[in-house]
Design a protein around this motif. Structure first.
Motif, short mmCIF file in Angstrom:
data_model
loop_
_atom_site.label_atom_id
_atom_site.label_comp_id
_atom_site.label_asym_id
_atom_site.label_seq_id
_atom_site.Cartn_x
_atom_site.Cartn_y
_atom_site.Cartn_z
N UNK A 1 80.11 63.19 -18.65
CA UNK A 1 80.91 61.98 -18.74
C UNK A 1 82.42 62.16 -18.66
N UNK A 2 82.87 63.32 -18.18
CA UNK A 2 84.32 63.57 -18.12
C UNK A 2 84.96 62.70 -17.04
N UNK A 3 86.28 62.60 -17.08
CA UNK A 3 87.01 61.72 -16.17
C UNK A 3 87.87 62.46 -15.16
N UNK A 4 88.21 63.71 -15.45
CA UNK A 4 89.11 64.46 -14.57
C UNK A 4 88.80 65.94 -14.69
N UNK A 5 89.11 66.67 -13.63
CA UNK A 5 88.92 68.12 -13.58
C UNK A 5 90.27 68.77 -13.36
N UNK A 6 90.60 69.72 -14.21
CA UNK A 6 91.75 70.61 -13.96
C UNK A 6 91.20 71.89 -13.37
N UNK A 7 91.66 72.22 -12.17
CA UNK A 7 91.22 73.42 -11.46
C UNK A 7 92.26 74.53 -11.61
N UNK B 1 88.79 69.56 0.63
CA UNK B 1 88.80 68.15 1.02
C UNK B 1 87.48 67.48 0.63
N UNK B 2 86.37 68.19 0.83
CA UNK B 2 85.07 67.62 0.47
C UNK B 2 84.94 67.47 -1.04
N UNK B 3 85.40 68.49 -1.78
CA UNK B 3 85.36 68.41 -3.25
C UNK B 3 86.16 67.21 -3.73
N UNK B 4 87.35 67.03 -3.19
CA UNK B 4 88.21 65.91 -3.60
C UNK B 4 87.53 64.58 -3.30
N UNK B 5 86.95 64.46 -2.11
CA UNK B 5 86.31 63.20 -1.73
C UNK B 5 85.09 62.91 -2.60
N UNK C 1 84.48 64.07 -5.62
CA UNK C 1 84.94 63.79 -6.99
C UNK C 1 85.41 62.35 -7.09
N UNK C 2 86.19 61.90 -6.13
CA UNK C 2 86.70 60.53 -6.17
C UNK C 2 85.58 59.50 -6.03
N UNK C 3 84.52 59.84 -5.30
CA UNK C 3 83.36 58.93 -5.23
C UNK C 3 82.77 58.68 -6.61
N UNK C 4 82.89 59.68 -7.47
CA UNK C 4 82.34 59.60 -8.83
C UNK C 4 83.40 59.18 -9.85
N UNK C 5 84.54 58.74 -9.35
CA UNK C 5 85.68 58.34 -10.20
C UNK C 5 86.19 59.50 -11.05
N UNK C 6 86.08 60.71 -10.53
CA UNK C 6 86.62 61.91 -11.19
C UNK C 6 87.95 62.26 -10.53
N UNK C 7 88.99 62.37 -11.33
CA UNK C 7 90.30 62.78 -10.84
C UNK C 7 90.36 64.30 -10.68
N UNK C 8 91.21 64.77 -9.78
CA UNK C 8 91.41 66.20 -9.57
C UNK C 8 92.86 66.57 -9.90
N UNK C 9 93.01 67.49 -10.85
CA UNK C 9 94.31 67.99 -11.27
C UNK C 9 94.41 69.44 -10.82
N UNK C 10 95.42 69.76 -10.06
CA UNK C 10 95.60 71.13 -9.57
C UNK C 10 96.55 71.91 -10.46
N UNK C 11 96.36 73.20 -10.47
CA UNK C 11 97.25 74.11 -11.19
C UNK C 11 98.36 74.54 -10.25
N UNK C 12 99.61 74.39 -10.67
CA UNK C 12 100.73 74.80 -9.85
C UNK C 12 101.54 75.83 -10.63
N UNK C 13 102.00 76.87 -9.92
CA UNK C 13 102.64 78.03 -10.56
C UNK C 13 104.09 78.12 -10.08
N UNK C 14 105.03 77.52 -10.83
CA UNK C 14 106.41 77.46 -10.36
C UNK C 14 107.27 78.66 -10.74
N UNK C 15 106.78 79.50 -11.64
CA UNK C 15 107.63 80.57 -12.15
C UNK C 15 107.77 81.76 -11.23
#
Length: 535
Positions: A49-55, A87-91, A93-107
């Motif tokens: 039942x989660x709403x978003x995924x942080x990868x 792209x397929x994972x994102x699509x 996930x969105x079909x299931x109303x799951x958001x996708x949060x990406x990890x970004x490394x700025x340092x």
């Protein structure tokens, strides 16, 4: 679409390398995540039942720090698949109303990133100042006394150009210079690439390490366990202007509707972490509360940490809470206490999923995966390889997801990159899905309860005073609801009152029947007891 979707969300963190291997190479991949989306949320109470995924990072990388050494911000490492797989994972996930949060490394980047290859090619390189270079002091001395968090000096000498470059982490992870506007523009362009694809937000890696003292002064010395801990790191991180990096990222994401930024501000200081939320909606949407995660298993400590965080945030942002992730010993192992271990994990889960704020759940937490002790010859994490056994490294919390009781826990058909925990025979998704009393089904109930009750999503938080030692009791109020949460952190039964009269309705409790009446003036909690009731 709700612009503040992240306030109501339950976020599930996935470490792609250890989630599911679908091509039999022992390493998890993006297609493995897509395959398990229905486990995470298929729109029915049967799923988590989660709403978003942080990868965690899946960019091309030499894997010196398992993905946090990025050599291309615009692509997918072949170990994890191809850009089309993302792209397929994102699509899907969105079909299931799951958001996708990406990890970004700025340092920092990888030492193999084209930017750094160009930067180190010559002192006259147009990208020379994209990284931090300093000439040696007398007799090829280091520019200052700064040390790397993974051990050793934070400066590495480049024989070709006869200067040192700075790396807070490994020598293979040279730090970016955020004072260079061209570099900042290039980094933000990489973030825009993924936003244009439709990702829903970013988790920002150690954002408080992005700026350094402009005078490069020596850190003062102090007592500590290892050399790095024997300095007060006041000049190589937590600089006042590091907030400007958050401001730049917020300005970018605000150009896209309904996006979110959550920052890893790695510091046990809530007031400092809250700075990154900005002042007028110009900072991060959320920052992780490390002081909460570092807490011992005591009601009074958690209560203090929550209320300190609430005061620090004020009206500037929204709380974010976690108890486990890929860098720290899983909380079920940290809080382990013999036969009470799983009961304690349930108390922790009930707290995490009912506090005001966004909860982050780490893969396997929902089934009670434990940390695995590895012998030195098994350790792959660079921290563990240097400091084992004083610091055994982070591999223990990164072991493969335990899907079933087969040889490799259903993670792979081949020998995995890390050894599977031997308890996978009894701790796995397949077994727990069949057991209505399992920890997995308890997480499902909590997440569903959170979704069904507006007070648990957006309601105010207020703790109850005068309760017995060992009890954390608080009220969530909003949306026309008042919900009481009472948690017993001790191994003894406790009785107490949180009101003079009235009747409440039980929403969740191991001992009370759901929808049964409860008197707030006569609450009895068994050892490690949990009560969630609507008043």
């Amino acid at each position: 679409m709700n612009a503040d979707w992240w306030k109501k969300a339950v976020v599930y963190q996935i470490y792609p390398r250890s989630f599911l291997d679908t091509d039999a190479d022992g390493i998890g991949n993006l297609n493995g995540i897509t395959e398990k989306l229905d486990y995470l949320n298929d729109g029915t109470p049967n799923s988590l039942g989660i709403d978003a995924i942080w990868l965690n990072p899946f960019y091309p990388s030499p894997q010196c720090d398992f993905g946090y050494d990025v050599m291309d911000y615009y692509n997918v490492d072949p170990q994890y698949g191809a850009i089309e797989d993302f792209d397929r994972l994102l699509a899907e996930a969105h079909k299931r109303s799951i958001k996708i949060i990406m990890d970004v490394v700025p340092g920092h980047t990888s030492h193999l990133h084209p930017w750094f290859i160009e930067s180190r090619s010559s002192k006259r390189s147009p990208k020379r100042d994209w990284y931090i270079w300093k000439p040696p002091r007398a007799f090829r001395g280091y520019p200052n006394n700064w040390l790397g968090v993974f051990g050793g000096r934070a400066w590495d000498y480049d024989g070709k150009t006869r200067e040192y470059y700075y790396h807070n982490s490994l020598p293979e992870q040279p730090d970016l210079n955020w004072r260079n506007p061209e570099m900042a523009k290039a980094f933000l362009s990489a973030m825009a690439f993924w936003l244009d694809k439709g990702v829903d937000g970013f988790r920002i890696d150690v954002i408080n390490y992005t700026m350094k003292d402009q005078q490069f002064r020596n850190n003062p010395l102090c007592l500590g366990r290892r050399p790095y801990d024997m300095q007060r790191h006041i000049y190589d991180k937590d600089r006042p202007d590091a907030v400007e990096v958050a401001n730049k990222m917020r300005a970018l994401t605000d150009k896209y509707p309904n996006k979110m930024l959550v920052g890893e501000v790695y510091i046990d200081n809530p007031d400092e972490a809250a700075r990154y939320l900005g002042e007028n909606g110009d900072g991060l949407h959320m920052a992780f509360n490390f002081s909460f995660m570092f807490s011992r298993f005591r009601a009074e400590i958690f209560k203090k940490k929550v209320e300190t965080w609430e005061r620090a945030i004020g009206d500037r942002g929204w709380p974010a809470y976690f108890l486990s992730n890929h860098d720290y010993v899983r909380h079920i192992s940290r809080y382990a206490k013999g036969k009470w271990t799983e009961a304690r994990a349930r108390v922790a889960a009930a707290m995490l999923l009912t506090l005001r704020g966004t909860p982050f759940v780490y893969q396997g937490e929902e089934i009670g995966m434990r940390n695995l002790w590895l012998w030195k010859h098994e350790v792959l994490d660079p921290i563990g390889r240097k400091y084992w056994p004083v610091h055994p490294g982070r591999d223990g919390e990164r072991t493969p997801m335990q899907w079933n009781s087969e040889k490799y826990a259903g993670f792979s058909t081949e020998d995995p990159w890390l050894r599977v925990h031997p308890n996978h025979k009894t701790v796995n998704v397949a077994l727990e899905e069949k057991d209505p009393t399992s920890l997995l089904n308890f997480y499902k109930k909590l997440i569903r309860l959170r979704k069904e009750n507006p007070a648990l999503q957006m309601g105010d938080y207020k703790s109850f005073e005068g309760v017995p030692e060992g009890i954390f009791a608080y009220l969530r109020e909003g949306g026309g609801q008042k919900i009481l949460i009472a948690l017993n952190f001790t191994q003894k039964p406790l009785q107490f009152s949180v009101g003079k009269g009235g009747i409440g309705r039980v929403l969740l409790s191991p001992l009370e029947t759901v929808n049964a009446d409860i008197k707030p003036s006569q609450i009895k909690l068994p050892p490690c007891g949990i009560l969630i009731a609507e008043l």
